[in-house]
Design a protein around this motif. Structure first.
Motif, PDB file in Angstrom:
ATOM      1  N   ILE A 160       0.803  -1.233   0.000  1.00 41.25           N
ATOM      2  CA  ILE A 160       0.000   0.000   0.000  1.00 41.25           C
ATOM      3  C   ILE A 160       0.833   1.279   0.000  1.00 41.25           C
ATOM      4  N   SER A 161       2.103   1.227   0.420  1.00 40.43           N
ATOM      5  CA  SER A 161       2.866   2.451   0.672  1.00 40.43           C
ATOM      6  C   SER A 161       3.685   2.897  -0.532  1.00 40.43           C
ATOM      7  N   ASN A 162       3.872   4.213  -0.637  1.00 32.76           N
ATOM      8  CA  ASN A 162       4.811   4.780  -1.603  1.00 32.76           C
ATOM      9  C   ASN A 162       6.214   4.852  -1.007  1.00 32.76           C
ATOM     10  N   ARG A 163       6.289   5.267   0.262  1.00 33.35           N
ATOM     11  CA  ARG A 163       7.548   5.282   0.997  1.00 33.35           C
ATOM     12  C   ARG A 163       7.324   4.618   2.353  1.00 33.35           C
ATOM     13  N   VAL A 164       8.415   4.155   2.969  1.00 41.14           N
ATOM     14  CA  VAL A 164       8.310   3.425   4.231  1.00 41.14           C
ATOM     15  C   VAL A 164       9.338   3.972   5.212  1.00 41.14           C
ATOM     16  N   ALA A 165       8.886   4.215   6.458  1.00 46.60           N
ATOM     17  CA  ALA A 165       9.775   4.611   7.554  1.00 46.60           C
ATOM     18  C   ALA A 165       9.824   3.475   8.562  1.00 46.60           C
ATOM     19  N   VAL A 166      11.039   3.122   9.002  1.00 47.40           N
ATOM     20  CA  VAL A 166      11.244   2.040   9.964  1.00 47.40           C
ATOM     21  C   VAL A 166      11.580   2.658  11.312  1.00 47.40           C
ATOM     22  N   MET A 167      10.820   2.279  12.346  1.00 49.38           N
ATOM     23  CA  MET A 167      10.957   2.896  13.662  1.00 49.38           C
ATOM     24  C   MET A 167      11.419   1.874  14.692  1.00 49.38           C
ATOM     25  N   TYR A 168      12.266   2.339  15.616  1.00 52.31           N
ATOM     26  CA  TYR A 168      12.751   1.471  16.691  1.00 52.31           C
ATOM     27  C   TYR A 168      12.960   2.324  17.934  1.00 52.31           C
ATOM     28  N   LEU A 169      12.295   1.964  19.018  1.00 53.50           N
ATOM     29  CA  LEU A 169      12.444   2.606  20.324  1.00 53.50           C
ATOM     30  C   LEU A 169      12.316   4.133  20.237  1.00 53.50           C
ATOM     31  N   GLY A 170      11.260   4.577  19.538  1.00 51.69           N
ATOM     32  CA  GLY A 170      10.954   5.998  19.499  1.00 51.69           C
ATOM     33  C   GLY A 170      11.666   6.796  18.431  1.00 51.69           C
ATOM     34  N   LYS A 171      12.558   6.152  17.671  1.00 52.92           N
ATOM     35  CA  LYS A 171      13.324   6.870  16.657  1.00 52.92           C
ATOM     36  C   LYS A 171      13.139   6.220  15.286  1.00 52.92           C
TER      37      LYS A 171
END
Length: 335
Positions: free
Chosen positions: A225-236
């Motif tokens: 579904i996404s055009n771009r993806v952000a990967v998050m870990y422990l608030g960052k």
């Protein structure tokens, strides 16, 4: 050609929840750093996927962006207006443009209210419709999400999980928003229903020109579904890139470990690839590690990772990462 202005710009967003001790005399003894220095943009009509392990701060990020939680610090610009500096009255005027689809469709719907009242409530609260006009709009919204308009007189407990989520989507669209935060809208649904809801969201986006922040932990669905993806870990945010770039060439060690866990439908490729198994548990956001928050589980961690917080920077055009082990040319960390 002049680049489009982002619909949403998040800059150095932080949300800390205080830890309070004491019954008679309470005092703040620390803070849970749920969201810690997060920045990203979302273009009009785009879907930005936000992924990560449970408890990493994805949902808190979505709620803080919409000001359901007021940020500890940082800025959230929506159409050039800083939501973080607005008072409640000014925010109320902007609410119709920003809506949210919640994870638990049953908890998000008032069991005492009929579907018609639930879907029409935003229109009543913002004085947009009443009487027959309201009933017509509710019927139109139910039909838009694939439900029979006659269901308006029924109650949430009479519907399946997928149908309840469609009701939640109809309510979110009642005020014709331009930006919708989808907070794990499919995680509580059967696999067979998940694809139907995601396809509905895509159809609505194309039909209504919507912009999504799509929060999930299912990487295959985010890829769809996404055009771009952000990967998050422990608030960052560890890494942010286009869908194709992130899945074909992940740079951050944490992203690489996530991608190695995604099944490949080709048995030959599945046998040949190398899995990256992370050891240890995710640290507490109340006491995050010094330096890079991922260094306690990173198989490549060096001394600098334990001392210094890596800068979140653009290592290649449109590809952002926060890692000491990625050089200026964007060469990824290797095992």
């Amino acid at each position: 050609m002049t680049p489009k202005q982002p619909l949403l710009s998040v800059r150095q967003l932080k949300k800390y929840f205080p830890i309070v001790r004491g019954v008679v005399i309470s005092r703040t003894v620390g803070a849970v750093k749920a969201v810690d220095d997060v920045s990203f943009d979302i273009q009009p009509g785009e879907t930005l996927g936000l992924v990560g392990e449970s408890g990493c701060g994805k949902s808190t990020t979505g709620r803080t962006v919409l000001q359901l939680y007021r940020p500890t610090s940082g800025d959230v610009f929506f159409n050039g207006q800083n939501l973080a500096q607005m008072d409640d009255r000014a925010l109320r005027d902007l609410r119709p443009q920003m809506q949210m689809i919640f994870q638990d469709s049953y908890a998000a719907l008032n069991p005492r209210h009929s579907v018609g009242k639930i879907v029409g409530e935003p229109l009543v609260v913002h004085n947009k419709a009443s009487g027959q006009t309201l009933r017509n709009r509710v019927a139109e919204l139910l039909e838009l999400v694939g439900l029979n308009p006659d269901y308006a007189s029924r109650f949430p407990h009479e519907f399946s999980g997928g149908q309840r989520q469609r009701i939640g989507i109809a309510r979110a669209l009642a005020l014709n928003p331009t930006f919708v935060v989808c907070d794990e809208p499919i995680s509580a649904l059967d696999v067979s229903i998940q694809a139907q809801v995601v396809n509905l969201l895509q159809d609505l986006q194309a039909q209504l020109g919507l912009t999504y922040l799509f929060i999930a932990h299912d990487l295959s669905m985010v890829r769809h579904i996404s055009n771009r993806v952000a990967v998050m870990y422990l608030g960052k945010i560890m890494e942010l890139a286009s869908r194709q770039e992130l899945f074909s060439r992940p740079l951050h060690p944490y992203t690489q470990s996530l991608m190695s866990a995604v099944p490949i439908p080709d048995p030959e490729q599945e046998r040949q690839r190398q899995r990256i198994i992370l050891t240890g548990d995710v640290p507490s956001p109340a006491t995050p590690p010094q330096g890079c928050v991922f260094h306690t589980r990173c198989p490549l961690a060096e001394e600098i990772c334990r001392r210094e917080v890596p800068a979140y920077r653009e290592v290649q055009p449109g590809h952002f990462a926060a890692c000491h082990l990625i050089d200026e040319q964007g060469s990824k960390a290797e095992r």
